[in-house]
Design an enzyme around this catalytic site. Structure first.
Site, PDB file in Angstrom:
ATOM      1  N   LYS A  46      -3.470  -5.440   1.016  1.00 47.76           N
ATOM      2  CA  LYS A  46      -2.180  -4.803   1.284  1.00 47.76           C
ATOM      3  C   LYS A  46      -2.404  -3.368   1.749  1.00 47.76           C
ATOM      4  CE  LYS A  46       0.402  -7.571  -2.055  1.00 47.76           C
ATOM      5  NZ  LYS A  46       0.900  -7.715  -3.425  1.00 47.76           N
ATOM      6  N   GLN A  53       1.818  -4.742  -8.983  1.00 46.27           N
ATOM      7  CA  GLN A  53       1.142  -6.034  -8.790  1.00 46.27           C
ATOM      8  C   GLN A  53       1.210  -6.860 -10.080  1.00 46.27           C
ATOM      9  OE1 GLN A  53      -0.021  -7.110  -5.867  1.00 46.27           O
ATOM     10  NE2 GLN A  53      -0.856  -9.015  -6.661  1.00 46.27           N
ATOM     11  N   ASP A  76       9.280  -5.782  -3.177  1.00 43.52           N
ATOM     12  CA  ASP A  76       9.069  -7.184  -3.557  1.00 43.52           C
ATOM     13  C   ASP A  76      10.377  -7.974  -3.566  1.00 43.52           C
ATOM     14  OD1 ASP A  76       6.402  -7.928  -4.126  1.00 43.52           O
ATOM     15  OD2 ASP A  76       6.407  -6.758  -5.980  1.00 43.52           O
TER      16      ASP A  76
HETATM   17  N1  GUN Z   1       1.265 -11.259  -7.548  1.00 46.50           N
HETATM   18  C1  GUN Z   1       1.178 -12.376  -6.778  1.00 46.50           C
HETATM   19  N2  GUN Z   1       2.081 -12.346  -5.780  1.00 46.50           N
HETATM   20  C2  GUN Z   1       2.763 -11.185  -5.916  1.00 46.50           C
HETATM   21  C3  GUN Z   1       3.810 -10.594  -5.176  1.00 46.50           C
HETATM   22  O1  GUN Z   1       4.328 -11.135  -4.191  1.00 46.50           O
HETATM   23  N3  GUN Z   1       4.228  -9.381  -5.630  1.00 46.50           N
HETATM   24  C4  GUN Z   1       3.691  -8.772  -6.729  1.00 46.50           C
HETATM   25  N4  GUN Z   1       4.183  -7.598  -7.103  1.00 46.50           N
HETATM   26  N5  GUN Z   1       2.717  -9.314  -7.428  1.00 46.50           N
HETATM   27  C5  GUN Z   1       2.255 -10.507  -7.028  1.00 46.50           C
END
Ligand code: GUN
Length: 311
Positions: A82, A126, A149
Site C-alpha cells: 500500500k 490494518q 476503508d
Molecule cells: N486486512 C485485510 N484486509 C484489510 C482491509 O481491506 N483493510 C484493513 N484496514 N485491514 C485489512
C-alpha cells in the site's frame, strides 16, 4: 478450443461449417479472463493524473496514514505494498508501526490525533488487531470523512441507505471489474458466498444499488451448490480454496473470485479456476484479478477523502 483449432484442421473446418466462423469467434471471445492487473493500472494512472492536476493548482497532495500493529506477516506485506503504490501515484504515505503489546489507549489516542490533523486525508488501521485492542472502538473512532476503508458505521449506514459513502475497497474493486464485462447489472441475480463486513455485506449493498437481485450465502446456508447454480453473477468471498466447482456454476455466468488462499507455495482463489473457466462468460483469476483492484480502490478512496477537504 484453442488447442483443437491449432492442431486439428478437420475439427476446425467442421466447427466453422456447422456453427459459422463468427459464432465460433464470438464464443471464444466471450470466455473472458478479467484482467484485474491491467484495469488497476488504468485506474492508478487516472488517479495519478488527477493528483498531479490538483497539485499544480493548489500545491497540495493527498496523505494516507496507515497504523500497523504487531508482526503478522501478511499485514506487513499488504502495508508495504500500500505504501509503495501510494507513493507511485503521488499520495504521501506514512506508516506508523506499533509492537503487538501496545495498549488500546495508545492506539485510540493516535487516531484522535490523526482525526484532528488537517494534513492527513485518510486513516487506515490494518486488521487484524491483537486481542487487547477493540476493533469496534478503533473503527468507530476514525473520522468517517477520513475512513478510506469505508468501515465506519456512518459509511456503512450511508451505503446501506443508498447515500454517498466511502465504499470498502475490495467490494468497490469487484463492482468496477463487473461493470467491465456486464454493462447493465439491472435484474441480474447475484449470489455472494460470504457475509463479512469487509466483503459480503458491502457487496450486497452495492449490487442492490445496481438493481441486482441479491442472495447472500454463508457457512450455514443449506444447498450452497444449488444457490450458486442460480447465479448470473457469482461472487466468492469466503476464504476456502477451490470451493466453487464446475458443477456449481451456470453456463454463461460471470464469476468474481475474492479469495486469496495459500495452497503449498501457490496462491489460489475460492473458485476452481481451471475447472470453471470454460463454462462461464467471464472470470477473475487469482492472482491478478480482484487483488490489484483493492489497492487501486484504496488510492481512489484516499483521493476522494482529500478532495472532499479541499476548500
Ligand atoms: N486486512 C485485510 N484486509 C484489510 C482491509 O481491506 N483493510 C484493513 N484496514 N485491514 C485489512
Amino acid at each position: 478450443v484453442n488447442r483443437y483449432f491449432s492442431n486439428n484442421t478437420y475439427f476446425r473446418t467442421y466447427v466453422f461449417k456447422k456453427f459459422g466462423l463468427w459464432n465460433v469467434c464470438a464464443f471464444i471471445i466471450l470466455i473472458m479472463i478479467i484482467d484485474g492487473k491491467k484495469e488497476a493500472e488504468v485506474l492508478r494512472e487516472e488517479i495519478k493524473k488527477e493528483i498531479i492536476s490538483i497539485k499544480n493548482k493548489t500545491n497540495k497532495s493527498p496523505a494516507l496514514t496507515v497504523i500497523l500493529v504487531g508482526d503478522f506477516a501478511p499485514s506487513q506485506i499488504y502495508v508495504k505494498n500500500k505504501e509503495k503504490i501510494s507513493k507511485e501515484v503521488g499520495i504521501n504515505s506514512n506508516v506508523i508501526k506499533y509492537p503487538k503489546d501496545v495498549s488500546e489507549e495508545e492506539i485510540l489516542k493516535k487516531i484522535k490525533e490523526l482525526n484532528n490533523d488537517k494534513n492527513v486525508s485518510g486513516i487506515l488501521v490494518q486488521l487484524p488487531l491483537p486481542d487487547q485492542i477493540s476493533k469496534e472502538k478503533v473503527i468507530n473512532l476514525i473520522d468517517p470523512l477520513k475512513d478510506v476503508d469505508g468501515f465506519s458505521p456512518i459509511n456503512v449506514g450511508n451505503l446501506a441507505s443508498g447515500y454517498n459513502a466511502i465504499v470498502p475497497c475490495t467490494p468497490l474493486g469487484c463492482l468496477l471489474l463487473l461493470k467491465k464485462v456486464e454493462k447493465n447489472l439491472s435484474g441480474k441475480h447475484a449470489v455472494i458466498i460470504g457475509r463479512s463486513n469487509l466483503n459480503g455485506k458491502p457487496l450486497a449493498q452495492l449490487l442492490l444499488k445496481e438493481n441486482c437481485t441479491v442472495t447472500i450465502t454463508h457457512s450455514k446456508t443449506k444447498n450452497l451448490k444449488e444457490e450458486c447454480l442460480k447465479a448470473d453473477i457469482l461472487i466468492a468471498a469466503v476464504g476456502v480454496a477451490n470451493l466453487v466447482k464446475k458443477d456449481w456454476v451456470k453456463s454463461g455466468s460471470v464469476i468474481i473470485d475474492v479469495g486469496i488462499n495459500k495452497q503449498g507455495d501457490k496462491i489460489v482463489g475460492d473458485v476452481n479456476f481451471e475447472e470453471v473457466k470454460d463454462k462461464v462468460k467471464a472470470i477473475t483469476p487469482v492472482p491478478g484479478g480482484v487483488g490489484p483492484m483493492t489497492i487501486a480502490c484504496l488510492l481512489k478512496n484516499t483521493l476522494e477523502c482529500f478532495k472532499a477537504r479541499l476548500t
